[in-house]
Design an enzyme around this catalytic site. Structure first.
Site, PDB file in Angstrom:
ATOM      1  N   HIS A  93      -9.597  -3.574   2.633  1.00 17.41           N
ATOM      2  CA  HIS A  93     -10.297  -4.077   3.818  1.00 17.41           C
ATOM      3  C   HIS A  93     -10.825  -5.499   3.638  1.00 17.41           C
ATOM      4  O   HIS A  93     -10.522  -6.399   4.424  1.00 17.41           O
ATOM      5  CB  HIS A  93     -11.485  -3.172   4.156  1.00 17.41           C
ATOM      6  CG  HIS A  93     -11.104  -1.785   4.546  1.00 17.41           C
ATOM      7  ND1 HIS A  93      -9.929  -1.473   5.191  1.00 17.41           N
ATOM      8  CD2 HIS A  93     -11.753  -0.603   4.400  1.00 17.41           C
ATOM      9  CE1 HIS A  93      -9.872  -0.179   5.416  1.00 17.41           C
ATOM     10  NE2 HIS A  93     -10.957   0.372   4.948  1.00 17.41           N
ATOM     11  N   GLU A 147     -22.692   0.082   5.481  1.00 17.15           N
ATOM     12  CA  GLU A 147     -22.781   1.338   6.211  1.00 17.15           C
ATOM     13  C   GLU A 147     -24.154   1.955   5.995  1.00 17.15           C
ATOM     14  O   GLU A 147     -24.649   2.004   4.857  1.00 17.15           O
ATOM     15  CB  GLU A 147     -21.711   2.314   5.741  1.00 17.15           C
ATOM     16  CG  GLU A 147     -20.283   1.870   6.023  1.00 17.15           C
ATOM     17  CD  GLU A 147     -19.276   2.902   5.574  1.00 17.15           C
ATOM     18  OE1 GLU A 147     -19.003   3.839   6.340  1.00 17.15           O
ATOM     19  OE2 GLU A 147     -18.778   2.776   4.440  1.00 17.15           O
ATOM     20  N   HIS A 170      -7.036   0.239   8.938  1.00 14.58           N
ATOM     21  CA  HIS A 170      -7.571   0.358  10.290  1.00 14.58           C
ATOM     22  C   HIS A 170      -8.520  -0.787  10.650  1.00 14.58           C
ATOM     23  O   HIS A 170      -8.740  -1.064  11.829  1.00 14.58           O
ATOM     24  CB  HIS A 170      -8.271   1.706  10.477  1.00 14.58           C
ATOM     25  CG  HIS A 170      -9.545   1.852   9.706  1.00 14.58           C
ATOM     26  ND1 HIS A 170      -9.582   2.365   8.429  1.00 14.58           N
ATOM     27  CD2 HIS A 170     -10.824   1.556  10.026  1.00 14.58           C
ATOM     28  CE1 HIS A 170     -10.829   2.383   8.006  1.00 14.58           C
ATOM     29  NE2 HIS A 170     -11.603   1.894   8.951  1.00 14.58           N
ATOM     30  N   LYS A 225     -22.852   1.914   0.920  1.00 15.09           N
ATOM     31  CA  LYS A 225     -23.293   3.028   1.756  1.00 15.09           C
ATOM     32  C   LYS A 225     -24.791   3.228   1.602  1.00 15.09           C
ATOM     33  O   LYS A 225     -25.382   2.787   0.619  1.00 15.09           O
ATOM     34  CB  LYS A 225     -22.543   4.309   1.373  1.00 15.09           C
ATOM     35  CG  LYS A 225     -21.076   4.309   1.756  1.00 15.09           C
ATOM     36  CD  LYS A 225     -20.437   5.655   1.458  1.00 15.09           C
ATOM     37  CE  LYS A 225     -18.996   5.694   1.942  1.00 15.09           C
ATOM     38  NZ  LYS A 225     -18.893   5.593   3.413  1.00 15.09           N
ATOM     39  N   LYS A 256      -4.470   4.257   3.287  1.00 16.21           N
ATOM     40  CA  LYS A 256      -5.086   3.957   2.002  1.00 16.21           C
ATOM     41  C   LYS A 256      -5.737   5.237   1.465  1.00 16.21           C
ATOM     42  O   LYS A 256      -5.953   6.169   2.252  1.00 16.21           O
ATOM     43  CB  LYS A 256      -6.110   2.826   2.136  1.00 16.21           C
ATOM     44  CG  LYS A 256      -7.424   3.229   2.798  1.00 16.21           C
ATOM     45  CD  LYS A 256      -8.417   2.100   2.704  1.00 16.21           C
ATOM     46  CE  LYS A 256      -9.778   2.535   3.187  1.00 16.21           C
ATOM     47  NZ  LYS A 256     -10.479   3.451   2.303  1.00 16.21           N
TER      48      LYS A 256
END
Length: 477
Positions: free
Chosen positions: A232, A208, A170, A328, A140
């Protein structure tokens, strides 16, 4: 050693072999597969990059990223290097001379090379499968909106078959992600209540604590929505929402996942919130605001946080909202799915609940950092009065199984080598995810993201988004 069958021998060609993805994740994952006896001893790695290097230089560049040096020593001599420009036909002519039989072409490159590299591979005859399988792995981001994703799919599928294309995510290599289907379809007590009669809503979180750091240039052209949601988070939504497949065959599973994404309605701007972290403190350390990060446009509108409410119009999920959030610079690293069940239908326990929201009756699937799941229910608090409190039954992979250090790519690379596309996205899934978020991409060209302090749980608007439905976010773990 694993009991799984060994993958057939192949040449794994990594475009961008000197980059972080190859050094930190891909080659260490291959070392782990080699240690477990899952790749053939004749399998080789050929790195392709524009750097002025040779076989020894590539091997030395990889040395510092391998923990298991014993296993690495058995694979190291099978690593070779080819210097070449991804846009020069001579690179692919040289590649054709060196690649025979089975081959996997891994595009660990910038997205602008995806189409050109596939074209060049096809022009050089490297995608012809007469002498063995030929597979292409694409990282991606796959496009940056619906139109570009459709164009990229059309370009690639004009040169290769869908069965040759592995659009990798992933997230789907994590054990807990794969365990979603096992938990759902292998446990009758969950299957019986997995519908809108018993489930109130679903939350999917990818939080995150880290900030953008040195990735400012990449992130400033992407943002939280593009980076995480149509790929995702929508893959997780599809696993939660899919109907039972008629087998664990890749096509059967991907078809059911695709149906869920196709049933998701485009998200109107009023059902979404974007935010951007400002100066704050994370783990006791001061953090600069996003607009002060290196290589970030101080006049830009890039969001570092996105929250949205998604409606899936199927018989199973009608009326059950899916709340997605990612960001984030938050208070904790936490990727999880929370399935909140409905409250009891009578007011028997009114006035007995401890303060807090949500309260019991939920299933939490923790993807990271501590992979596992917990089932929360209510129990009576000891004492003379009827007072209840949430308690949980917990399962953590590390407590039950010898998980060991994994990069998250082991299963995915093994599946590519064995030809299993179950954990990889099909073209219609990719385009379906972009279709759902396209109204937000259009609307967010104007206006500014809402600020939130680094180290917090996100912008106040995200709390308001879910609170207007009488709900609240699960606390970040």
């Amino acid at each position: 050693m694993s009991d799984a069958p060994r993958a057939p021998a192949a040449t794994l060609v990594i475009f961008g072999a000197m980059g972080d993805l190859a050094r930190r994740l891909l080659v260490p994952a291959l070392v782990n597969l080699s240690r477990d006896g899952l790749i053939d001893e004749a399998t080789t790695i050929l790195g392709v990059s524009h750097h002025d290097a040779d076989d020894d230089a590539l091997r030395e560049a990889l040395d510092d990223f391998i923990e298991d040096q014993d296993s690495w020593s058995k694979l190291r001599d099978r690593v070779a290097y080819l210097k070449g420009d991804f846009e020069q036909a001579s690179t692919f002519a040289a590649l054709a001379e060196r690649v025979k039989g089975n081959a996997v072409f891994y595009l660990a490159t910038a997205p602008n090379f995806f189409g050109p590299v596939v074209d060049a591979l096809a022009d050089a005859g490297l995608l012809d499968e007469g002498a063995g399988f030929r597979r292409v792995v694409i990282e991606k981001p796959f496009g940056h909106d619906l139109t570009s994703a459709q164009a990229l799919n059309a370009r690639i599928l004009a040169r290769a078959e869908e069965q040759q294309i592995y659009r990798i995510d992933h997230f789907l290599g994590k054990e807990t992600v794969q365990n979603i289907m096992v938990a759902r379809f292998g446990n009758v007590m969950l299957g019986a209540v997995w519908n809108n009669r018993y489930i109130d809503h679903v939350q999917i979180t990818a939080a995150e604590a880290v900030t953008v750091g040195t990735r400012g240039k990449f992130y400033d052209s992407t943002g939280a929505l593009r980076d995480m949601v149509p790929n995702h988070l929508f893959q997780l939504l599809a696993l939660i929402g899919m109907e039972p497949p008629n087998s664990f065959d890749a096509d059967a599973i991907r078809t059911e996942k695709s149906k869920v994404i196709a049933a998701a309605k485009p998200v109107p701007p009023e059902d979404a919130v974007r935010g951007r972290y400002e100066a704050g403190t994370i783990a006791g350390k001061p953090v600069a605001a996003y607009l002060e990060e290196a290589e970030v446009d101080p006049t830009g509108r890039t969001e570092t946080y996105a929250a949205l409410k998604v409606q899936v119009e199927t018989w199973r999920w009608s009326g059950v909202p899916f709340y997605l959030r990612t960001g984030k610079g938050l208070t904790a690293r936490d990727t999880e799915i929370v399935v909140q069940f409905r409250d009891v239908p009578i007011a028997l326990f009114r006035g007995t609940k401890a303060a807090g929201c949500p309260w019991g009756n939920r299933l939490r699937l923790q993807l990271q950092p501590n992979e596992g799941l917990s089932l929360e229910f209510v129990a009576k608090v000891p004492g003379p009065v009827m007072e209840t409190a949430p308690v949980s039954m917990d399962f953590h992979y590390a407590d039950r199984f010898a998980v060991g250090h994994q990069t998250g790519y082991e299963t995915l690379l093994y599946d590519v080598l064995t030809g299993d596309q179950t954990l990889f996205q099909r073209a219609d899934q990719i385009e379906g995810g972009w279709r759902v978020v396209q109204p937000l991409l259009d609307a967010w060209r104007a206006g500014e993201p809402e600020g939130y302090a680094a180290g917090s749980a996100g912008p106040a608007g995200a709390d308001a988004l879910i609170a207007r439905d009488g709900r609240c976010w699960s606390e970040l773990a």
